[in-house]
Scaffold this active site. Structure first.
Site, PDB file in Angstrom:
ATOM      1  N   HIS A  93      26.475  28.958 -50.372  1.00 53.89           N
ATOM      2  CA  HIS A  93      25.571  30.107 -50.573  1.00 53.89           C
ATOM      3  C   HIS A  93      25.657  30.650 -51.994  1.00 53.89           C
ATOM      4  CE1 HIS A  93      25.508  31.507 -46.061  1.00 53.89           C
ATOM      5  NE2 HIS A  93      24.490  30.708 -46.320  1.00 53.89           N
ATOM      6  N   GLU A 111      19.193  41.597 -44.529  1.00 56.98           N
ATOM      7  CA  GLU A 111      17.993  42.235 -45.077  1.00 56.98           C
ATOM      8  C   GLU A 111      17.217  43.044 -44.041  1.00 56.98           C
ATOM      9  OE1 GLU A 111      15.591  39.167 -46.961  1.00 56.98           O
ATOM     10  OE2 GLU A 111      17.397  38.367 -47.897  1.00 56.98           O
ATOM     11  N   ASN A 112      17.468  42.744 -42.761  1.00 57.05           N
ATOM     12  CA  ASN A 112      16.590  43.322 -41.724  1.00 57.05           C
ATOM     13  C   ASN A 112      17.255  44.109 -40.609  1.00 57.05           C
ATOM     14  OD1 ASN A 112      13.905  42.207 -42.486  1.00 57.05           O
ATOM     15  ND2 ASN A 112      15.037  40.289 -42.315  1.00 57.05           N
ATOM     16  N   ARG A 143      28.038  28.626 -35.637  1.00 55.71           N
ATOM     17  CA  ARG A 143      29.345  28.182 -36.159  1.00 55.71           C
ATOM     18  C   ARG A 143      30.426  29.207 -35.855  1.00 55.71           C
ATOM     19  NH1 ARG A 143      27.342  27.058 -42.142  1.00 55.71           N
ATOM     20  NH2 ARG A 143      25.233  26.869 -41.361  1.00 55.71           N
ATOM     21  N   ARG A 179      17.771  21.682 -54.243  1.00 57.05           N
ATOM     22  CA  ARG A 179      18.968  22.376 -53.774  1.00 57.05           C
ATOM     23  C   ARG A 179      19.926  21.305 -53.254  1.00 57.05           C
ATOM     24  NH1 ARG A 179      19.881  25.697 -48.326  1.00 57.05           N
ATOM     25  NH2 ARG A 179      22.011  26.313 -48.772  1.00 57.05           N
ATOM     26  N   GLU A 223      16.652  32.405 -53.380  1.00 55.64           N
ATOM     27  CA  GLU A 223      17.310  31.220 -53.937  1.00 55.64           C
ATOM     28  C   GLU A 223      16.316  30.319 -54.672  1.00 55.64           C
ATOM     29  OE1 GLU A 223      18.914  31.357 -49.908  1.00 55.64           O
ATOM     30  OE2 GLU A 223      20.463  30.000 -50.631  1.00 55.64           O
ATOM     31  N   ASN A 237      14.309  21.380 -50.788  1.00 54.58           N
ATOM     32  CA  ASN A 237      15.589  21.563 -50.094  1.00 54.58           C
ATOM     33  C   ASN A 237      15.607  20.551 -48.952  1.00 54.58           C
ATOM     34  OD1 ASN A 237      17.782  22.399 -48.657  1.00 54.58           O
ATOM     35  ND2 ASN A 237      17.168  24.552 -48.501  1.00 54.58           N
ATOM     36  N   HIS A 282      26.131  37.805 -47.404  1.00 59.26           N
ATOM     37  CA  HIS A 282      24.930  37.057 -46.998  1.00 59.26           C
ATOM     38  C   HIS A 282      25.026  36.758 -45.504  1.00 59.26           C
ATOM     39  CE1 HIS A 282      21.729  33.883 -47.758  1.00 59.26           C
ATOM     40  NE2 HIS A 282      22.114  33.657 -46.514  1.00 59.26           N
TER      41      HIS A 282
HETATM   42  P1  ADP Z   1      19.018  30.835 -42.808  1.00 61.53           P
HETATM   43  O1  ADP Z   1      20.479  31.050 -42.969  1.00 61.53           O
HETATM   44  O2  ADP Z   1      18.678  29.710 -41.870  1.00 61.53           O
HETATM   45  O3  ADP Z   1      18.211  30.851 -44.101  1.00 61.53           O
HETATM   46  P2  ADP Z   1      17.915  33.489 -42.411  1.00 61.53           P
HETATM   47  O4  ADP Z   1      18.513  34.037 -43.649  1.00 61.53           O
HETATM   48  O5  ADP Z   1      16.436  33.431 -42.315  1.00 61.53           O
HETATM   49  O6  ADP Z   1      18.521  32.114 -41.976  1.00 61.53           O
HETATM   50  O7  ADP Z   1      18.451  34.418 -41.202  1.00 61.53           O
HETATM   51  C1  ADP Z   1      18.144  34.154 -39.885  1.00 61.53           C
HETATM   52  C2  ADP Z   1      18.736  35.277 -39.037  1.00 61.53           C
HETATM   53  O8  ADP Z   1      18.136  36.511 -39.453  1.00 61.53           O
HETATM   54  C3  ADP Z   1      18.459  35.134 -37.539  1.00 61.53           C
HETATM   55  O9  ADP Z   1      19.643  35.406 -36.816  1.00 61.53           O
HETATM   56  C4  ADP Z   1      17.412  36.212 -37.290  1.00 61.53           C
HETATM   57  O10 ADP Z   1      17.492  36.729 -35.984  1.00 61.53           O
HETATM   58  C5  ADP Z   1      17.810  37.250 -38.297  1.00 61.53           C
HETATM   59  N1  ADP Z   1      16.681  38.164 -38.554  1.00 61.53           N
HETATM   60  C6  ADP Z   1      15.521  37.897 -39.169  1.00 61.53           C
HETATM   61  N2  ADP Z   1      14.703  38.979 -39.109  1.00 61.53           N
HETATM   62  C7  ADP Z   1      15.369  39.937 -38.433  1.00 61.53           C
HETATM   63  C8  ADP Z   1      15.091  41.274 -38.026  1.00 61.53           C
HETATM   64  N3  ADP Z   1      13.930  41.851 -38.310  1.00 61.53           N
HETATM   65  N4  ADP Z   1      16.040  41.951 -37.352  1.00 61.53           N
HETATM   66  C9  ADP Z   1      17.215  41.374 -37.047  1.00 61.53           C
HETATM   67  N5  ADP Z   1      17.548  40.129 -37.391  1.00 61.53           N
HETATM   68  C10 ADP Z   1      16.643  39.420 -38.067  1.00 61.53           C
END
Ligand code: ADP
Length: 394
Positions: A178, A331-332, A239, A89, A382, A10, A206
């Site tokens: 995405h 996811e988190n 953004r 990618r 991905e 990527n 996403h």
């Molecule tokens: P990208 O779009 O660059 O691939 P990611 O999908 O890794 O980014 O997402 C990054 C975002 O996910 C950041 O804003 C980060 O704070 C958030 N994030 C990652 N882990 C957690 C968590 N445990 N709780 C809350 N937010 C999280």
């Protein structure tokens, strides 16, 4: 390790992410990142079995130097025999690329031509491809496009409310990005509910540093929130997302340069701009807990807009099998998901608090109660889609 591993690349303008993915087990056997390209601090780091190593890169074409280092590492680590293809990618495939494609001279030229639509991304992608072709001349190389999944959108979804000659002359329309992530999680969601994907419909959300929502009808993308560029739609880490175009005219009249305006909209807006603190969702939540007003506002603007997009995509579908949360935030982040679900209560959505708490750090699951329509958390992958496409097309 199976004999069907793929080197996934990527390539960005100042960085290059890479991973060797086992297309059968889905495991990443080896992954790393080259970064700060174009600067004296350019370096490459990688991880094998949890151990991280970092090296600096010499002066020169850093995309090429990074790929050359990867060739050496692949050899040293004994992956040579098992890698069957290189998958790239590529951000923009325009209208020409509706699926993953084997790269030849014509395809590479077309990717470079699309730089007009993605000036930051496609030239960097092409640089990575050229370096990889040189470094791995005997391996087939494939391009997997962020836009391809959305090429099934109907005209009414991709046409802007502007003079149609702008589409004909310049290709101005909604492309969406995405795509690989929305594709992956919608397939995984269909499996989770045990329904054939061509009969399953989802709203895929996403939320990462970049963020987008996609309406998936019978397995196909029918609308998505990113547009002509990845600046449209949701508010993101830095953004702005959707904005009245009149603001641009106003700022131009105030003497702002084009560069300053677009730098602000791309890099100084979103979580960062609204909060004045950070672009990172975790930082926003921490600041909010300490009562920071800007962070609280950023949280509210973000979650409200995500919920509005989800609600608006109800009209794109005949039936809905589930809303899917994915990406680092999706996811988190329990509080962000909770707030969005709360906005959707008019549709009958109810959070299962324990399930919502549990779904994090790669744990998938349904996070709504049994008497609620379904919302699920599915970690995206991905790289696996790229690896599997390469093996399928080989
Ligand atoms: P990208 O779009 O660059 O691939 P990611 O999908 O890794 O980014 O997402 C990054 C975002 O996910 C950041 O804003 C980060 O704070 C958030 N994030 C990652 N882990 C957690 C968590 N445990 N709780 C809350 N937010 C999280």
């Amino acid at each position: 390790m199976s004999n069907s591993c793929v080197l996934v690349v990527n390539s960005g303008s100042s960085s290059l992410k890479f991973a060797v993915i086992d297309s059968v087990s889905g495991d990443a056997l080896f992954s790393g990142l080259g970064e700060r390209f174009g600067s004296p601090q350019a370096c490459i780091s990688w991880k094998v079995n949890g151990n991280k190593t970092e090296e600096s890169l010499a002066e020169g074409n850093h995309h090429q130097l990074a790929i050359q280092r990867i060739v050496g590492l692949v050899d040293e680590l004994g992956f040579n025999e098992s890698i069957v293809a290189v998958g790239h990618r590529v951000v923009h495939g325009g209208e020409r690329f509706t699926s993953s494609t084997r790269i030849d001279d014509d395809v590479l030229a077309e990717i470079e031509k699309l730089a007009d639509l993605a000036p930051l991304h496609n030239p960097a992608g092409a640089k990575g491809i050229r370096a990889a072709i040189e470094a791995f001349p005997s391996l087939p190389q494939f391009a997997v496009f962020d836009t391809a999944f959305h090429q099934t959108m109907p005209k009414k979804a991709f046409t802007g409310g502007i003079d149609n000659s702008l589409y004909k002359e310049y290709g101005i329309r909604r492309y969406g990005f995405h795509g690989t992530s929305h594709f992956y999680v919608s397939r995984a969601a269909a499996q989770m509910i045990d329904k054939p994907i061509d009969q399953a419909s989802f709203i895929s959300v996403h939320l990462g540093n970049g963020a987008s929502v996609c309406a998936v009808k019978d397995g196909q993308s029918v609308d998505t929130s990113m547009g002509f560029t990845p600046l449209a739609g949701l508010m993101m880490g830095t953004r702005s997302g959707d904005l009245d175009p009149g603001v641009i005219e106003f700022l131009l009249k105030k003497g702002w340069s084009q560069d300053k305006i677009f730098d602000t909209l791309n890099k100084k807006s979103g979580f960062l701009g609204v909060s004045g603190v950070t672009s990172d969702a975790r930082g926003i939540l921490e600041a909010m807990e300490q009562g920071h007003e800007g962070a609280t506002l950023a949280f509210q603007v973000f979650t409200y807009r995500v919920a509005k997009y989800i609600a608006s995509y109800m009209v794109s579908l005949d039936q809905l099998d589930g809303i899917i949360f994915t990406g680092g935030i999706g996811e988190n982040s329990l509080p962000i998901r909770r707030e969005i679900i709360n906005y959707l209560k008019i549709f009958g959505y109810k959070e299962d608090a324990a399930a919502n708490e549990k779904a994090r750090l790669g744990e998938e699951g349904v996070i709504t109660t049994e008497d609620s329509p379904v919302i699920m958390v599915i970690p995206t992958n991905e790289e696996l889609v790229i690896a599997q496409d390469c093996v399928r097309l080989q």
